[in-house]
Design an enzyme around this catalytic site. Sequence first.
Site, PDB file in Angstrom:
ATOM      1  N   ASP A   1     -40.402 -13.957  -8.329  1.00 48.15           N
ATOM      2  CA  ASP A   1     -41.019 -15.194  -7.859  1.00 48.15           C
ATOM      3  C   ASP A   1     -42.535 -15.035  -7.919  1.00 48.15           C
ATOM      4  O   ASP A   1     -43.069 -14.012  -7.499  1.00 48.15           O
ATOM      5  CB  ASP A   1     -40.591 -15.481  -6.413  1.00 48.15           C
ATOM      6  CG  ASP A   1     -40.112 -16.908  -6.233  1.00 48.15           C
ATOM      7  OD1 ASP A   1     -40.874 -17.814  -6.587  1.00 48.15           O
ATOM      8  OD2 ASP A   1     -38.984 -17.100  -5.753  1.00 48.15           O
TER       9      ASP A   1
ATOM     10  N   GLU B   1     -41.119 -24.302 -10.879  1.00 43.10           N
ATOM     11  CA  GLU B   1     -40.639 -25.269  -9.886  1.00 43.10           C
ATOM     12  C   GLU B   1     -41.631 -26.430  -9.851  1.00 43.10           C
ATOM     13  O   GLU B   1     -42.824 -26.226  -9.649  1.00 43.10           O
ATOM     14  CB  GLU B   1     -40.554 -24.605  -8.512  1.00 43.10           C
ATOM     15  CG  GLU B   1     -39.992 -25.545  -7.453  1.00 43.10           C
ATOM     16  CD  GLU B   1     -40.159 -25.011  -6.039  1.00 43.10           C
ATOM     17  OE1 GLU B   1     -39.317 -25.367  -5.189  1.00 43.10           O
ATOM     18  OE2 GLU B   1     -41.116 -24.262  -5.771  1.00 43.10           O
TER      19      GLU B   1
ATOM     20  N   HIS C   1     -32.219 -21.470  -2.674  1.00 43.26           N
ATOM     21  CA  HIS C   1     -32.616 -21.086  -1.315  1.00 43.26           C
ATOM     22  C   HIS C   1     -33.229 -22.235  -0.523  1.00 43.26           C
ATOM     23  O   HIS C   1     -33.379 -22.134   0.697  1.00 43.26           O
ATOM     24  CB  HIS C   1     -33.618 -19.934  -1.385  1.00 43.26           C
ATOM     25  CG  HIS C   1     -34.922 -20.323  -2.016  1.00 43.26           C
ATOM     26  ND1 HIS C   1     -35.034 -20.626  -3.353  1.00 43.26           N
ATOM     27  CD2 HIS C   1     -36.168 -20.501  -1.487  1.00 43.26           C
ATOM     28  CE1 HIS C   1     -36.286 -20.956  -3.621  1.00 43.26           C
ATOM     29  NE2 HIS C   1     -36.993 -20.903  -2.516  1.00 43.26           N
ATOM     30  N   ASP C   2     -33.602 -23.323  -1.203  1.00 43.94           N
ATOM     31  CA  ASP C   2     -34.214 -24.476  -0.541  1.00 43.94           C
ATOM     32  C   ASP C   2     -33.258 -25.652  -0.391  1.00 43.94           C
ATOM     33  O   ASP C   2     -33.652 -26.708   0.097  1.00 43.94           O
ATOM     34  CB  ASP C   2     -35.425 -24.966  -1.341  1.00 43.94           C
ATOM     35  CG  ASP C   2     -36.662 -24.106  -1.126  1.00 43.94           C
ATOM     36  OD1 ASP C   2     -36.745 -23.452  -0.068  1.00 43.94           O
ATOM     37  OD2 ASP C   2     -37.534 -24.096  -2.014  1.00 43.94           O
TER      38      ASP C   2
ATOM     39  N   ASP D   1     -43.378 -20.745  -8.215  1.00 38.57           N
ATOM     40  CA  ASP D   1     -43.218 -21.610  -7.054  1.00 38.57           C
ATOM     41  C   ASP D   1     -44.188 -22.797  -7.132  1.00 38.57           C
ATOM     42  O   ASP D   1     -45.386 -22.609  -7.396  1.00 38.57           O
ATOM     43  CB  ASP D   1     -43.497 -20.781  -5.798  1.00 38.57           C
ATOM     44  CG  ASP D   1     -43.173 -21.502  -4.517  1.00 38.57           C
ATOM     45  OD1 ASP D   1     -41.990 -21.812  -4.291  1.00 38.57           O
ATOM     46  OD2 ASP D   1     -44.108 -21.765  -3.731  1.00 38.57           O
TER      47      ASP D   1
ATOM     48  N   ASP E   1     -31.142  -2.911  10.026  1.00 37.22           N
ATOM     49  CA  ASP E   1     -32.145  -3.640  10.820  1.00 37.22           C
ATOM     50  C   ASP E   1     -31.887  -5.145  10.823  1.00 37.22           C
ATOM     51  O   ASP E   1     -32.668  -5.915  11.388  1.00 37.22           O
ATOM     52  CB  ASP E   1     -33.568  -3.344  10.335  1.00 37.22           C
ATOM     53  CG  ASP E   1     -33.848  -3.857   8.926  1.00 37.22           C
ATOM     54  OD1 ASP E   1     -32.915  -4.399   8.278  1.00 37.22           O
ATOM     55  OD2 ASP E   1     -34.996  -3.713   8.464  1.00 37.22           O
TER      56      ASP E   1
END
Length: 558
Positions: A98, A254, A327-328, A199, A25
Amino acid sequence: MEKNWWKESVVYQIYPRSFKDSNGDGIGDIKGIISKLDYIKNLGVDVIWLSPVYKSPNDDNGYDISDYKSIMDEFGTMEDMDELISEMHSRGMKLMMDLVVNHSSDEHHWFMESRKSKDNPYRDYYIWKPGKDGNEPNNWTSFFSGSAWQYDEETDEYYLHLFSKKQPDLNWENPRLRKEVYDMMKWWLDKGIDGFRMDVINLISKADGLPSTSKGPAYDWGGEFFMNGPRVHQYLQEMNREVLSKYDMMTVGESPGASTEDAAKYANLDGTELNMIFTFEHMDIDSGPGGKWDVKAWELSDLKEVMSKWQYDLHDKAWNSLYLNNHDQPRMVSRFGNDKEYRVVSAKMLATFLHMMQGTPYIYQGEELGMTNVQFDSIEDYKDIEIQNMYREKVIENGEDHDKVMESIYIKGRDNARTPIQWSTDENAGFTTGTPWIKVNPNYKEINAEQVLSDSDSIYYYYQKLIKLRKEYEIIVYGKYDLILEDHPQIYAYTRTWKDEKLLVINNFSSEEVILPLPANLDFHTAELLIGNYEEAYATSLYDEKLKPFETRVYLFK
C-alpha cells in the site's frame, strides 16, 4: 490487446491487523502472514496486496504513516518484512504494498517540522492556510465527518486534512516533496516488492485557490475541488517517468469519484500512468442522496448498469480492477448475496460473476471462507474512526436515533471487513491466543478455514477452480464483455468473446427459482459447462432452463 502478467493475475488482499497473530498480543503480524502463505498459494493467487505495515500511531489503522521506511512495532521488524518478500518470491508470488501519499501522519517528522514555524523548510510539505474572518479557510468537509481543516495555535494557521485530523494532506505542488515520495518508492522496489496499491491517489491535486463548495452541506463537500484535480495526471506521469517505468511492476490507484473517462486517462494503454484504478461506483448503489450512511436497497438493474458501463467504456482503452469487497467495504456475501440459508451458493455465484469479467480480480481475506458482516452489541465494540466519528456526529451531537444509526453501521461499516480471520473453531477463531484487538465474529464456529479445507465442495475450493480456469482460458482474461438479458430483474448474464470462442456467464441474483429466457441467437450445440455452483448443473439445451436460487453457470462454446 497487449498481454501482461498483471492482467492475468489474481490478487489476494491482506489486512495484517486482522489476518493472523503469531505472538499472542491480539494483533495480526508479519510472522502470522508468513505462517499462512501456503494457504494463500494453494488458492492459486499470484499477487498479495498488503495493507499498510509501516510505522504509524494507528489513528486510522496504519493509513496514517509516521515513517515510510520502518515497520510498525506491532507487526514486526524490517527483517520480518524481508523474510516475507523472500518467502513469497520463493513460492512464485508477488507482493504489492500500500502506498499512502495523499497524506501522512501528524507524527511524521516532516509534519512535526512543518508546524514549528511558517519559514520552516518543511512548511510547504503540507497545505497551510490562514483562516477567513475567524473561520476555516474554506467549507470542505472531511471523509471522516466534520471540517477538513484543523487550527494550529503554534503558527495561527489551519492545515488541510481530507481524512482524520491526524492525517494532514501532503502538498504535491512542492517538487521537493514529490522527489521524497519517489525516492521512498524506489527504496521499496529495490528491496524487491512488485508494485503499489495507491491509496486515494486521485486526491493529490487540489484546485487552485482552494475555493469553497456551493453545493450544499450533506454530500457535496468540496470533492469537485480535490477529486481528479487539475495536475493529477501531470504528477502521475512524472511518477511514472521517475519510478514506475523503471520496474516490471503492478499499480492500482484507489480513485473515489473517478468516472470511466477519468479511468481511461489514469490507466491508459500507453502505460504513462497506472495499470488500473479502483472505481467506487458499484459500491454506491446502496447509498441514498445523503451518502454512504443513507442506506437504501440496491437494485440489480443498477449493478448491471454500473458494471457494464465500466466493461464497455474501458474496453481497448484501459484495464479494469474487479472487486466486491475490501478493508473499507462490508462483506460481499452479506451485501450482494444471502448470508443465511444460501451463504455458500451465493458466495460462489458472486465470485463467478466477478472473476469472469474483463479485468484483474481482487479477493479480500476471508472472502474465500464466505465470512459475513458482524453486528456488535455496543458502539464501543467498533474500532473504526469513520464509524466512531459518524456515530458521535449523528447520535451524540445531533440526537439522531441510536438504533437507526447502528443499523446503517451493521450494513455499511468498515469494521465488517476487519473482524479477525476465522481460522478454526478454537478460541478467538484461532486468530490469536491473546485478546483480539477487535472482537471475532461469533459465527466462527460454523465459518472457518478448518471447515472449508475439509469440505471438497467449499467456497475455498470453488475459488481454486475459478482461478485455475483463468490460467487455462485466455478468453476469461481478455475476452470482450457483452451484457444480455439487460432488463431481467433477477438474472445477470453476459457473454465474453475472444477470437472464435464465446463464454456465457449466467448468474441468478435471487433466492427464487427462475426460468432462464435466453436469446434465440445463441447456439449451444457445442456448449461445455466450465463451472457451476450446483452439482447437478448441466444442460443439453439451455433454452427455458430453470435456475436454482443464486445459481451460476459458465459455458464455453466454439
